[in-house]
Design a protein around this motif. Sequence first.
Motif, short mmCIF file in Angstrom:
data_model
loop_
_atom_site.label_atom_id
_atom_site.label_comp_id
_atom_site.label_asym_id
_atom_site.label_seq_id
_atom_site.Cartn_x
_atom_site.Cartn_y
_atom_site.Cartn_z
N MET A 1 -11.58 18.96 -11.94
CA MET A 1 -11.30 17.76 -12.71
C MET A 1 -12.14 16.62 -12.16
SD MET A 1 -7.57 16.20 -13.56
CE MET A 1 -7.25 16.83 -15.17
N GLU A 2 -12.70 15.84 -13.02
CA GLU A 2 -13.55 14.75 -12.58
C GLU A 2 -12.71 13.61 -12.00
OE1 GLU A 2 -16.43 13.43 -15.37
OE2 GLU A 2 -16.70 15.45 -16.16
N GLN A 3 -13.33 12.84 -11.14
CA GLN A 3 -12.63 11.76 -10.45
C GLN A 3 -12.15 10.68 -11.41
OE1 GLN A 3 -11.74 11.83 -7.33
NE2 GLN A 3 -10.84 9.83 -7.32
N GLU A 4 -12.85 10.46 -12.51
CA GLU A 4 -12.48 9.38 -13.42
C GLU A 4 -11.13 9.62 -14.08
OE1 GLU A 4 -14.64 10.25 -17.56
OE2 GLU A 4 -15.99 9.89 -15.89
N PHE A 5 -10.61 10.84 -14.07
CA PHE A 5 -9.33 11.12 -14.69
C PHE A 5 -8.18 11.15 -13.69
CE2 PHE A 5 -12.33 13.12 -17.68
CZ PHE A 5 -12.05 12.31 -18.76
N LEU A 6 -8.50 11.10 -12.40
CA LEU A 6 -7.47 11.14 -11.38
C LEU A 6 -7.05 9.72 -11.02
CD1 LEU A 6 -8.94 13.87 -9.04
CD2 LEU A 6 -7.17 14.14 -10.76
N HIS A 7 -5.76 9.51 -10.86
CA HIS A 7 -5.28 8.17 -10.52
C HIS A 7 -5.29 7.96 -9.01
CE1 HIS A 7 -1.62 10.64 -10.23
NE2 HIS A 7 -1.24 9.79 -9.31
N GLN A 8 -5.24 6.69 -8.60
CA GLN A 8 -5.22 6.33 -7.19
C GLN A 8 -3.78 6.44 -6.69
OE1 GLN A 8 -7.72 4.79 -5.18
NE2 GLN A 8 -9.29 5.20 -6.70
N LYS A 9 -3.60 7.07 -5.55
CA LYS A 9 -2.27 7.18 -4.97
C LYS A 9 -1.97 5.98 -4.10
CE LYS A 9 -1.87 12.16 -4.97
NZ LYS A 9 -1.55 13.33 -4.17
N LYS A 10 -0.71 5.59 -4.10
CA LYS A 10 -0.27 4.47 -3.27
C LYS A 10 -0.08 4.94 -1.84
CE LYS A 10 3.92 2.58 -2.78
NZ LYS A 10 5.20 2.07 -3.12
N THR A 11 -0.52 4.13 -0.89
CA THR A 11 -0.28 4.45 0.51
C THR A 11 1.05 3.83 0.94
OG1 THR A 11 -1.52 2.51 1.21
CG2 THR A 11 -2.74 4.56 1.04
N LYS A 12 1.52 4.19 2.11
CA LYS A 12 2.83 3.72 2.55
C LYS A 12 2.87 2.22 2.82
CE LYS A 12 4.61 7.97 4.49
NZ LYS A 12 5.16 8.63 5.65
N ASN A 13 1.91 1.71 3.58
CA ASN A 13 1.98 0.31 3.99
C ASN A 13 1.35 -0.67 3.01
OD1 ASN A 13 3.43 0.95 6.28
ND2 ASN A 13 1.61 1.33 7.48
N PRO A 14 0.06 -0.62 2.76
CA PRO A 14 -0.52 -1.62 1.85
C PRO A 14 -0.10 -1.35 0.41
CG PRO A 14 -2.24 -0.17 2.70
CD PRO A 14 -0.96 0.22 3.36
N LYS A 15 0.15 -2.41 -0.30
CA LYS A 15 0.54 -2.29 -1.71
C LYS A 15 -0.70 -2.11 -2.56
CE LYS A 15 4.81 -3.19 -0.75
NZ LYS A 15 5.79 -2.14 -0.72
N MET A 16 -0.53 -1.50 -3.73
CA MET A 16 -1.65 -1.33 -4.65
C MET A 16 -1.93 -2.66 -5.34
SD MET A 16 -1.63 2.37 -6.51
CE MET A 16 -0.43 1.98 -7.70
N SER A 17 -3.18 -2.90 -5.59
CA SER A 17 -3.56 -4.13 -6.28
C SER A 17 -3.17 -4.01 -7.76
CB SER A 17 -5.06 -4.36 -6.16
OG SER A 17 -5.76 -3.40 -6.90
N PRO A 18 -2.98 -5.16 -8.41
CA PRO A 18 -2.65 -5.12 -9.85
C PRO A 18 -3.74 -4.43 -10.67
CG PRO A 18 -2.23 -7.29 -8.95
CD PRO A 18 -2.90 -6.50 -7.87
N GLU A 19 -5.01 -4.56 -10.24
CA GLU A 19 -6.10 -3.91 -10.97
C GLU A 19 -5.98 -2.39 -10.89
OE1 GLU A 19 -6.78 -6.18 -8.45
OE2 GLU A 19 -7.13 -7.91 -9.74
#
Length: 51
Positions: A1-19
């Motif tokens: 599967m290509e990278q453009e279809f995979l979502h970013q996983k959230k890490t434990k400490n830093p929060k994900m950006s709104p973007e």
Amino acid sequence: MEQEFLHQKKTKNPKMSPETKEENKRKAQKRIFVEHVMRLIKICACGARKI
């Protein structure tokens, strides 16, 4: 599967950006659309075999 279809996983400490959250949401919407289309194709294919 290509990278453009995979979502970013959230890490434990830093929060994900709104973007990143928005990008993940768009990718999920595309994935759901494709899954629904594939489901309809499978339903039609099964119906065609029974006739």
